[in-house]
Structures are given as C-alpha cells and as structure tokens.
Design an enzyme around this catalytic site. Structure first.
Site, PDB file in Angstrom:
ATOM      1  N   ILE A  71       0.636  -1.204  -0.341  1.00  0.00           N
ATOM      2  CA  ILE A  71      -0.182  -0.336   0.033  1.00  0.00           C
ATOM      3  C   ILE A  71       0.943   1.174   0.020  1.00  0.00           C
ATOM      4  O   ILE A  71       1.964   1.700   0.919  1.00  0.00           O
ATOM      5  CB  ILE A  71      -1.366  -0.247   1.426  1.00  0.00           C
ATOM      6  N   ASP A  72       0.998   2.160  -0.902  1.00  0.00           N
ATOM      7  CA  ASP A  72       1.539   3.297  -1.247  1.00  0.00           C
ATOM      8  C   ASP A  72       1.084   4.314  -0.515  1.00  0.00           C
ATOM      9  O   ASP A  72       0.109   4.072  -0.101  1.00  0.00           O
ATOM     10  CB  ASP A  72       1.928   3.437  -2.225  1.00  0.00           C
ATOM     11  N   SER A  73       1.237   5.481  -0.559  1.00  0.00           N
ATOM     12  CA  SER A  73       0.271   6.778  -0.261  1.00  0.00           C
ATOM     13  C   SER A  73      -0.280   7.109  -0.692  1.00  0.00           C
ATOM     14  O   SER A  73      -2.019   7.490  -0.465  1.00  0.00           O
ATOM     15  CB  SER A  73       1.294   7.765  -0.447  1.00  0.00           C
TER      16      SER A  73
END
Lengths: 337, 78
Positions: free
Chosen positions: B35-37
């Site tokens: 999960i990235d920003s």
C-alpha cells in the site's frame, strides 16, 4: 461531448484556462464544457451567458506544491470536483493544468483504477529527431519492480496504438547499455519479462544518448528516471537555444547569418513548445483525466481540450481496459503452464 | 480488536488493492500489502465515507498495520 476543466489549476489559472476553454468552444460548435472553479474566477473571466458551459463552484484549490494527502480534506477543490463530474456522468473526461500529483490522487480516489492495473502511470510526449515519442512513467512511481515496468510497457503500447494508429508500436527499455545484461537488477529482470509479453513488439534496451533519436515508439522507465530525463531534456534544450542565440548574434557578420537561420530556429523552438502538445492522459485510471503542463496558456488549454475529445471518441478507456485484460489473461495462462 | 470494523477495513483494503480479502490479515503491515501513499489516501477516504467520520492526521501517522487502522477507527466510532 462534454469535457470538465479544472480552471483553478496551473501557473496561469484561472484567466488563461478560461480563455483557452472559450477558444475551444469558439472552434468546436458541438463542444460542451463543465468549468470547475471559484465564483470569483467566473465573475472575472467568464462572460455572462456563455453558451454550452455549465459551471461548478469549488471552494478550495490544491496548490502545486501541496501534499496530495491534503486532497482528503479538500473534496471541495476544483481538481476533485472536476473528476467527480466525470464519475457522476456529467462529463466524459477531465482536463487540468494543476499539480500532477493531486490530479493522479483525485483520479485514483474518484475514478479508481482500471481492473488489473497496479499503479497508474504518467505518459509524457516529447519531440525527437523522428517526431514526437512517448515515455512512461513520467514521475508517478519512483520505486518500481520488474512487473510494474512490464505493466507500463503494456499501457504505453496501448496508448501508442490509440494515438498514432501504429498497429505494432516499438517498445524499448531505458538502461545504461543495449545489452540485456546491462542495468539494475530490476531493469535486467524487466528485460526478460518484456521479451515474453505476447503482442508486444519489444526492441530491447536503449541508452540515454539514443532517447532523442526517437528510433522507437514507447520508452519505458521508472518514474524517478523518467522525471529526471524529462527535466534534463528541457534544461539541455533551453541551454542550447541560449548558447546558439548568444553565438550567432555575437558579431555584426554573424547577425546577418542569424537573420537567415531565424525561421529554421523558430521551427525547432515550436517542436519543443509544450503548448502544441495539448496534454496526455493518466494511464491506468478508470476514466479520461488529461494532464497539461503547469505553465499552460490559453492555446495549450484549447489543444488539450481537443486532444481530450479525441480520446473520448476513440473510447480510450475501453481500449486500455481490453489491452490490460488480454495481457493478464495471457500471463495467467503462461503461469498455469 | 473490533471484529465488525476489521471486516469493513479488510474489505476496503482488498477492494482497493485488488487482492482477496483472505490475503488481508490483522498483523500485515501496509508495506506487506504494497500500500503506497495514494492507496492509503483511497483507503482512508473510503473508510471515512463509510463511517461518516474524519481520521485525525496524528492517528494516520500511527497506522502501520491493518490492526492499527481498525483500532484507530474503533476509538472514533466503536
């Protein structure tokens, strides 16, 4: 055809953006626009009673240097509401000259991703000796793995097919050598994966010095490198023009020659002028969201609107969806075997 | 851990990341789930919409695992 425009995004917003929108309306008698911006912007720049225009009032703006995380609290911003207009079916596509990061975030947040796309990418169109070429990722994904680079290649391939009409676009991977054993571990692995993607015309690696030759259709790299390449190219082009100008006007005799080469130099400058490129869509989001240069003036906005109309007519998202689905089906079959 | 909140969180993460809900477990970190920003932005926004609340920035900074997200929400809406 209805296009939503974020009139608050960009260095010259809202005046130049609304001016560009009006120019597009004047040239295309069937075009309809949804302009998203502040009441003040419309009061100042939009003539009362302008036909084929619907306005949506936004209460905030995502600044160019603002963290994209702030979008969560700015769901009344022009970039968010412009994407919302597409989601709600009030517009077919959205155009913005604002922060690319905020646009990517708004697109993902509001429109979502195309199924099977792990990370949407920014595609960049730039001039080469062989005409305009495309590169991705232009800056959305700094850290990538080999599978993601392969996905970029599939997205870029589909984009090139739609835009240029080329049935089998030639795709290359940016590395520090043409040999397949050159590059970082990720690049080397991506090279092997790309060789085995069905329907992809992968022509191998190219080096940085061959980018401007344009002997390819789609250049694939990670977002960090892509962004550096883009900025270096802009910087070198700008420096070269300054050097040439200084040198060819240094003496009276040279000035006579300068007058003769001026039209040619103007043509080259035109090739590098982003105003003529319109805009490019975010690749992988589930709707047409066209990114324009932050410094876009009215002509660039008008060209971006026309480019966007073309993407809508070509069912850009439908084609992209099919390409991604075919790619995953083919990869799954290979994994089963 | 609040089970009903966990089910909502796991469902939203699975949908956002296009993974099976079985792949989302309480101890998994955001990094484990890739999960990235931007993904986090989507997930948090969906959760806020679902519960009609706003997660404070300080709470967001503390979220490292799925369970952290569940507990943060539990404090607000549980």
């Amino acid at each position: 055809m209805k296009i939503a425009i974020d009139v608050m995004g960009g260095d010259h917003a809202p005046g130049e953006i609304i001016k560009g929108a009006l120019m597009a309306l004047a040239e295309d008698p069937v075009l309809e626009l949804v302009l998203v911006g502040s009441e003040d912007a419309f009061r100042e720049f939009l003539p009362e009673g302008t036909e084929r225009v619907e306005t949506v009032i936004s209460k905030s703006v995502m600044a160019m240097d603002e963290s994209v995380e702030n979008l969560r609290k700015k769901r009344d911003s022009s970039i968010y509401l412009a994407h919302q207009a597409v989601k709600d079916g009030k517009a077919d596509a959205v155009v913005s000259c604002g922060s690319t990061g905020a646009q990517m975030a708004a697109a993902i947040l509001v429109l979502g991703r195309i199924k099977g796309v792990k990370r949407p990418a920014i595609v960049v169109s730039f001039p080469t000796l062989n005409g305009p070429r495309v590169m991705l990722d232009g800056g959305a994904n700094a850290d990538v793995d080999a599978k993601l680079l392969t996905e970029f290649a599939v997205l870029g391939n589909a984009y090139a097919r739609i835009v240029s009409g080329e049935e089998h676009p030639e795709v290359v991977l940016l590395s520090n050598g043409v040999e397949e054993h050159k590059g970082t571990a990720v690049v080397k692995e991506a090279h092997q994966l790309l060789k085995n993607v069905d329907g992809l015309c992968f022509k191998g690696n190219i080096e940085g010095r061959d980018i401007m030759g344009g002997d390819y259709d789609v250049l694939v790299t990670d977002g960090f490198t892509g962004n550096v390449v883009m900025k270096v190219t802009e910087g070198v082009a700008s420096a070269l023009f300054k050097l040439v100008k200084t040198e060819i006007t240094a003496t009276s005799l040279r000035k006579i020659g300068a007058a003769l080469v001026k039209p040619g130099l103007k043509n080259i400058a035109k090739m590098f002028d982003y105003n003529n490129y319109g805009g490019t869509p975010l690749l992988g989001v589930n709707g047409i969201s066209v990114v324009c240069h932050g410094s876009s003036e009215a002509t660039a906005v008008k060209n971006a609107v026309f480019a966007t109309e073309k993407f809508v007519r070509q069912d850009f998202i439908g084609v992209l969806r099919d390409e991604i689905s075919t790619y995953h089906e083919s990869q799954n079959k290979k994994e089963e075997v | 851990m609040n089970k009903s909140i966990y089910e909502v969180v796991a469902g939203i993460i699975a949908e956002t990341m296009d993974v099976s809900v079985d792949d989302v477990t309480p101890q998994k970190t955001m990094e484990d789930l890739e999960i990235d920003s931007l993904d986090m932005l989507s997930i948090v926004t969906s959760l806020e919409d679902h519960y009609g609340t706003e997660l404070p920035d300080e709470a967001l900074e503390q979220i490292k695992t799925v369970e952290d997200a569940v507990n943060s929400l539990d404090k607000l809406v549980g």
